[in-house]
Design a protein around this motif. Structure first.
Motif, mmCIF file in Angstrom:
data_model
loop_
_atom_site.group_PDB
_atom_site.id
_atom_site.type_symbol
_atom_site.label_atom_id
_atom_site.label_comp_id
_atom_site.label_asym_id
_atom_site.label_seq_id
_atom_site.Cartn_x
_atom_site.Cartn_y
_atom_site.Cartn_z
ATOM 1 N N GLY A 185 77.722 12.982 36.508
ATOM 2 C CA GLY A 185 78.766 13.970 36.770
ATOM 3 C C GLY A 185 78.698 14.536 38.179
ATOM 4 O O GLY A 185 79.727 14.656 38.862
ATOM 5 N N SER A 186 77.498 14.889 38.644
ATOM 6 C CA SER A 186 77.372 15.451 39.991
ATOM 7 C C SER A 186 77.705 14.414 41.059
ATOM 8 O O SER A 186 78.354 14.744 42.065
ATOM 9 C CB SER A 186 75.954 15.992 40.189
ATOM 10 N N ALA A 187 77.291 13.153 40.868
ATOM 11 C CA ALA A 187 77.610 12.116 41.854
ATOM 12 C C ALA A 187 79.117 11.871 41.924
ATOM 13 O O ALA A 187 79.681 11.737 43.029
ATOM 14 C CB ALA A 187 76.869 10.822 41.510
ATOM 15 N N LEU A 188 79.778 11.795 40.777
ATOM 16 C CA LEU A 188 81.230 11.584 40.785
ATOM 17 C C LEU A 188 81.965 12.770 41.412
ATOM 18 O O LEU A 188 82.914 12.585 42.186
ATOM 19 C CB LEU A 188 81.722 11.352 39.355
ATOM 20 N N ALA A 189 81.527 13.988 41.085
ATOM 21 C CA ALA A 189 82.192 15.171 41.645
ATOM 22 C C ALA A 189 82.020 15.234 43.160
ATOM 23 O O ALA A 189 82.971 15.556 43.895
ATOM 24 C CB ALA A 189 81.638 16.429 40.985
ATOM 25 N N LEU A 249 76.647 21.465 43.235
ATOM 26 C CA LEU A 249 76.632 20.058 42.813
ATOM 27 C C LEU A 249 75.405 19.325 43.354
ATOM 28 O O LEU A 249 74.786 18.527 42.647
ATOM 29 C CB LEU A 249 77.915 19.368 43.289
ATOM 30 N N PHE A 250 75.042 19.610 44.598
ATOM 31 C CA PHE A 250 73.813 19.019 45.132
ATOM 32 C C PHE A 250 72.584 19.515 44.370
ATOM 33 O O PHE A 250 71.643 18.748 44.123
ATOM 34 C CB PHE A 250 73.671 19.328 46.621
ATOM 35 N N ALA A 251 72.589 20.802 43.993
ATOM 36 C CA ALA A 251 71.466 21.332 43.213
ATOM 37 C C ALA A 251 71.400 20.683 41.833
ATOM 38 O O ALA A 251 70.307 20.402 41.317
ATOM 39 C CB ALA A 251 71.601 22.851 43.079
ATOM 40 N N THR A 252 72.559 20.426 41.227
ATOM 41 C CA THR A 252 72.581 19.745 39.934
ATOM 42 C C THR A 252 72.053 18.324 40.046
ATOM 43 O O THR A 252 71.301 17.845 39.195
ATOM 44 C CB THR A 252 74.015 19.724 39.383
ATOM 45 N N LEU A 253 72.435 17.639 41.110
ATOM 46 C CA LEU A 253 71.918 16.289 41.340
ATOM 47 C C LEU A 253 70.403 16.303 41.533
ATOM 48 O O LEU A 253 69.676 15.457 40.985
ATOM 49 C CB LEU A 253 72.604 15.689 42.566
ATOM 50 N N ALA A 254 69.921 17.285 42.298
ATOM 51 C CA ALA A 254 68.470 17.396 42.495
ATOM 52 C C ALA A 254 67.756 17.739 41.191
ATOM 53 O O ALA A 254 66.652 17.239 40.929
ATOM 54 C CB ALA A 254 68.178 18.467 43.552
ATOM 55 N N LEU A 255 68.370 18.572 40.352
ATOM 56 C CA LEU A 255 67.771 18.913 39.062
ATOM 57 C C LEU A 255 67.639 17.690 38.174
ATOM 58 O O LEU A 255 66.597 17.475 37.532
ATOM 59 C CB LEU A 255 68.615 19.984 38.369
ATOM 60 N N GLY A 256 68.683 16.864 38.123
ATOM 61 C CA GLY A 256 68.602 15.649 37.318
ATOM 62 C C GLY A 256 67.512 14.705 37.806
ATOM 63 O O GLY A 256 66.757 14.138 37.007
ATOM 64 N N MET A 257 67.406 14.524 39.129
ATOM 65 C CA MET A 257 66.367 13.651 39.663
ATOM 66 C C MET A 257 64.977 14.223 39.412
ATOM 67 O O MET A 257 64.029 13.488 39.097
ATOM 68 C CB MET A 257 66.583 13.445 41.166
#
Length: 481
Positions: A86-90, A359-367
């Protein structure tokens, strides 16, 4: 004659309830009823109704911090995959919209038209999304097998930059042109170095703590070749990104801390020397520090950063509106590349800028969840490398456009214009999604196994109970008449 005294109605004062005096007795008095207790007890003073002291709340705060850290570190393995996707697509959608807004004005009247740059970026986004899903659902063992060929291709692509196929852009020789294809081999080399370094460091295991195993072959000759080609092309910003995520991978693998101090000091001295060897870099650093009156030169090295700050300041909280930027009208050079975040802040305001940061923070959280939950060393090291690459490059770009760092030419991942960069970012997220998908399947299998084992235990206990009862019945004597 009735000599009884006439009944006089009692005064209100006599009807008031009176407190009974209870003599001290050996027996324990009964507890008063709730209603009576409310009427008999005097109201407590204001000091008695104050909240508990701060020291008593410490455990609850610790519990909240522990729960938050547990949420960030572990989370739900079923949702980590969707956080990444979701974060990558957004972010990709945000980037496409901002590239269209930043380039449509300057592209009017050109051969490609107002939508030419946007259509090229859209094509690369489609290629990157296909690559992301292919990598996300391929067998995980294939990623290990592709590490060495990818590293060889990455070094070969960087070597082609120094051939006649390479050409300069803004003073940096980091592009190649093959037919109608233009791209930056350094972007694909980032994925290759992450995969290859993760496999090599995981294979070494505890021996990474020894100096010779830290250097060979990760630093020498692997990373040294890549840094040599990048610095030969005068691309110091890309070299900083490589150094950042390579240091993060070595740290996670268990390299001793004193090696980082030595390498950091050496890298700082090298960066200063490289800056002094290039007059362009020297003047940019002077303009950033505000010394030697570098901003008054005819080249006006402060122009781009000042115009970017004007754009951010004029955006306010809500922004001036999508497509309504004023600074993109030839005020900010290369507005769709390194300084696209300023256009985003001007048009979408502080709200839009914070949304992108979230969104970048969400991507970092997933990783981070994938890395913390992984039991395989190479998965953990590779995920940390990709996270440090994407988030570190984001930090460098944001620090550059806000004046915290000098202008060094580092694009914003997913947002800035650049087909090869966008494709590399999406494929890198696909690698982490592959790890998250594997963790989700393993969690589902463990849950199914625990349910099946629980059912078997329940059936087994029922059989043992029935058998025990049957044995008891068999030991009983037959009834006699």
């Amino acid at each position: 004659m009735d000599k009884r005294r006439p009944r006089v109605p009692a005064s209100p004062e006599k009807n008031r309830p009176r407190l009974r005096v209870v003599e001290d007795d050996t027996t324990e008095p009964e507890a008063p009823a709730p209603a009576a207790r409310e009427t008999e007890e005097a109201p407590r003073p204001r000091e008695a109704r104050r909240p508990e002291p701060t020291a008593d709340r410490t455990p609850s705060r610790r519990d909240r911090i522990h729960r938050f850290w547990q949420f960030a570190e572990e989370g739900n393995p079923y949702t980590t995959f969707w956080l990444l996707l979701g974060s990558a697509l957004a972010l990709t959608v945000f980037g496409l919209v901002m590239v269209l807004s930043a380039t449509a004005v300057e592209s009017v009247g050109t051969v490609d038209g107002a939508y030419g740059v946007f259509l090229r970026q859209l094509t690369w986004a489609g290629i990157g999304l296909v690559g992301m899903f292919v990598v996300a659902f391929m067998p995980r063992g294939w990623l290990k097998k592709l590490a060495w060929p990818a590293m060889a291709l990455g070094v070969l692509g960087l070597a082609l930059v120094l051939t006649p196929l390479g050409y300069d852009v803004q003073g940096n020789r980091n592009w190649i042109r093959i037919g109608g294809f233009n791209g930056q081999p350094a972007e694909l080399a980032k994925i290759a170095l992450c995969l290859w370094t993760g496999v090599v460091l995981a294979r070494k295991g505890p021996r990474v703590r020894e100096l010779q195993h830290t250097i060979v072959p990760v630093l020498m000759p692997g990373a040294a070749l890549i840094f040599a080609f990048i610095l030969w092309g005068r691309d110091l910003g890309t070299a900083l990104v490589f150094g950042f995520f390579l240091a993060a991978m070595l740290f996670v693998s268990g390299t001793k801390a004193r090696y980082f101090f030595v390498a950091g000091a050496t890298g700082a001295v090298g960066a200063v020397l490289l800056a002094l060897m290039s007059p362009n870099r020297t003047v940019r650093i002077q303009a950033w520090l505000g010394i030697n009156d570098a901003c008054s030169l005819p080249q006006d090295f402060c122009y781009q950063s000042q115009q970017g700050l004007y754009a951010l300041a004029s955006g306010g909280f809500w922004g001036v509106g999508l497509g309504q930027s004023r600074q993109k009208w030839n005020y900010i050079p290369e507005a769709e590349n390194d300084f696209i975040f300023t256009i985003l802040g001007e048009e979408l305001g502080l709200l839009g800028a914070l949304t992108v940061l979230l969104l970048f923070a969400t991507l970092a959280l997933g990783m981070f969840r994938v890395a913390s939950r992984s039991t395989e060393t190479w998965v953990k090291i590779t995920t940390v490398g990709i996270m440090a690459w994407v988030i570190g490059q984001t930090f460098i770009n944001l620090a550059m456009v806000t004046g915290l760092l000098p202008v060094i030419g580092v694009p914003l991942p997913f947002i800035s214009y650049g087909g090869s960069a966008l494709t590399a970012n999406l494929i890198a997220v696909g690698v982490v999604m592959n790890f998250a998908q594997t963790q989700r399947i393993e969690a589902r299998e463990r849950a199914a196994g625990s349910r099946s084992s629980g059912g078997k235990r329940a059936k087994g206990s029922k059989r043992s109970t029935s058998a025990k009862g049957a044995g008891v019945k068999s030991r009983r004597k037959p009834a006699t008449v």
